[in-house]
Each structure stands twice: as C-alpha cells, then as structure tokens.
Enzyme design. Structure first.
Site, mmCIF file in Angstrom:
data_model
loop_
_atom_site.group_PDB
_atom_site.id
_atom_site.type_symbol
_atom_site.label_atom_id
_atom_site.label_comp_id
_atom_site.label_asym_id
_atom_site.label_seq_id
_atom_site.Cartn_x
_atom_site.Cartn_y
_atom_site.Cartn_z
ATOM 1 N N SER A 171 0.831 -1.195 0.000
ATOM 2 C CA SER A 171 0.000 0.000 0.000
ATOM 3 C C SER A 171 0.873 1.256 0.000
ATOM 4 C CB SER A 171 -0.957 -0.047 1.203
ATOM 5 O OG SER A 171 -1.982 0.913 1.082
ATOM 6 N N ASP A 225 -10.078 -4.336 -4.459
ATOM 7 C CA ASP A 225 -9.473 -3.355 -3.559
ATOM 8 C C ASP A 225 -10.251 -2.040 -3.618
ATOM 9 O OD1 ASP A 225 -7.828 -1.612 -2.128
ATOM 10 O OD2 ASP A 225 -5.985 -2.544 -2.870
ATOM 11 N N HIS A 258 -8.199 -5.139 -0.058
ATOM 12 C CA HIS A 258 -6.937 -4.461 0.227
ATOM 13 C C HIS A 258 -6.158 -5.291 1.241
ATOM 14 C CE1 HIS A 258 -4.272 -1.064 -0.024
ATOM 15 N NE2 HIS A 258 -4.284 -0.879 1.286
#
Length: 279
Positions: A171, A225, A258
């Site tokens: 991320s 995501d 995610h």
C-alpha cells in the site's frame, strides 16, 4: 512453491495480512522475538531447517530477520508497511519468505507518527501525508522525500555489506518503494522493486534513466481493492511503460480486497527467488 514441510494456512495468512481500515487506526503493539516466531508457527506447518535470526529494536520499532546463524547474507530486502501499521504487520510474511531464502537479510522499519489528513489529522505511523482515496497521482505526498531518505540510510546501515537489494512494500509502503527505487536515491541500483496493493506516487517527478528502466518491478493488486483502486495500479503500470520501463509486470487477484492472500504470498516468493537467487 513452498519449501518442503512449509504449508501456509490461507485463512490464517489472510488474517494477519489484511490491514485495518485507514481511519482511526491504532498503533500495533510491537512484537518480541518469541511472539514473531510463535505467530509464524501458528500460521504454518513446522520447518525442519535452521530458522533465521531475529533482531528487534524496540526503540526504533525495527525488525531485522535473517540470515540463520553462521550464514552469510548475499542479498537484502527492505519491506515497508502500509498506513497506520508497523513493521510487525509484515514480520510473519518475511519470516516465512526467509525460511526458503536463508541468504537474504530482511529489514522492516516502522514509519514515524505524523498527522494524516485522511484520518482527520490524527497522528499515526505514515510514510507521508495522504489527503484522500481518489486519484493518488494528484497527491502531493508531503513527507515522501524524507521517508525515501530514511530508506536510503537504513540500506546503508543494515544492508551495506550486500550487493543485491530489493525495495518492497504494501500500500503506502509500496508507493514509497517505487518512489525510492526509481528516483536514484539508493547508492546501488535495486535488484528489484516489489509493489503490493500500491501505486506510483507523484509520477511527474519520476524520470527514468537507462539503469532504472531495467529494474524488475513486480506489482500485485486485488481486483476488489476499495482502498487503492485497481485502476490506480493499471495507471501506474501504463505510466511506467510509457516512460520506457521494460521490466514491469502487474498481477491481479480476483476477489481480493486491500490485503494479501496465500496465492499472492507464494507468487511474491517465487519472484524474489528469481531476482535475488543464492550465490
């Protein structure tokens, strides 16, 4: 494939790799050696070979994993966590990878706490400020240069004795890995850049040269995501290709949100074994 006798439990693996939402995050309690090893053993079957040594710097919230005692490191990986997390968030995954790659030293830093606009100004571990969840390419990413310098200094401190270095992250950490690896801040051209559920930050500021155009980049992203939209990964891929990058691959994972699942962890391991094999 996993090494013999080392079979991850997908449900357990997703549990400790799925991050919490970016709003109102709390700092995770930093682990002791015993907790990291016990956590890895809960998620995986027993491993018969020598286990990597673990160095824990509680003050800096820094983890260094591997190699096993008596083994010389010939490569290194810096793994950068996501927003609101600490090095603990990826400790067990790196411990798993380390078992099949005893020649690698894994360095996991923790970002300093800064106010984050996305979190209504609340301070949390972050590599740079984030304003929102929309088009990340337009974000100023205030503080990213300072964090890139932290990575540079950490590489010199912990990986100065190895010639092959991979910079990776998840991320926000993945975005920092791309920024650090592609802007020439490191004294050595990276052997690879790992981008998990990330994106290319401030693309207008990244100018590739002949060396950085050849760095292997492995991008991984969940199709479901909602934190970093899959379109951002695709845009990042296309931007790198438009700049002339010749060695970037994006792998998408159906139904993955995610986080990371077992398929992705094994794919990353296979790629790492390819770009930094034993010498």
């Amino acid at each position: 494939a996993s090494c013999a006798g080392w079979h991850p439990d997908p449900q357990a693996f997703e549990f400790f790799l799925s991050p919490r939402p970016p709003v109102m995050l709390a700092v995770r309690r930093f682990p002791l050696r015993r907790g990291l090893q016990a956590g890895a053993r809960r998620c995986f079957a027993a491993h018969d070979g020598p286990e990597p040594e673990i160095e824990v710097d509680q003050e800096r919230k820094l983890l260094v994993i591997g190699p096993p005692a008596g083994v010389q490191a010939t490569a290194g990986v810096v793994m950068l966590h996501g927003l609101g997390d600490t090095a603990k968030g990826w400790g067990q995954a790196c411990f798993h990878w380390a078992l099949s790659m005893p020649h690698v030293r894994w360095v996991l830093p923790t970002a300093k706490e800064i106010p984050v606009a996305l979190n209504n100004g609340m301070a949390m571990p972050a590599w740079y400020d984030i304003q929102g969840l929309e088009n990340r390419a337009l974000e100023e990413c205030e503080g990213i240069e300072e964090s890139a310098d932290v990575v540079k200094d950490l590489v010199a401190e912990k990986l100065g004795d190895v010639d092959r270095i991979v910079v990776g992250g998840f991320s926000q950490g993945a975005a920092l890995a791309l920024f650090t690896g592609l802007t020439g801040r490191l004294s050595k051209t990276p052997a690879g850049i790992l981008c998990m559920s990330g994106y290319l930050p401030r693309p207008a500021d990244i100018l590739l040269n002949d060396a950085t155009k050849e760095i292997p980049i492995s991008m991984h992203h969940g199709e479901a995501d909602s934190m970093v939209q899959p379109e951002m990964a695709q845009m990042s891929l296309e931007h790198l290709q438009d700049m002339g990058h010749k060695n970037v691959v994006l792998r998408m994972y159906p139904n993955l949100e995610h986080g990371a699942n077992n398929e992705e962890i094994e794919a990353v391991q296979a790629w790492l074994q390819k770009v930094i094999p034993p010498q």
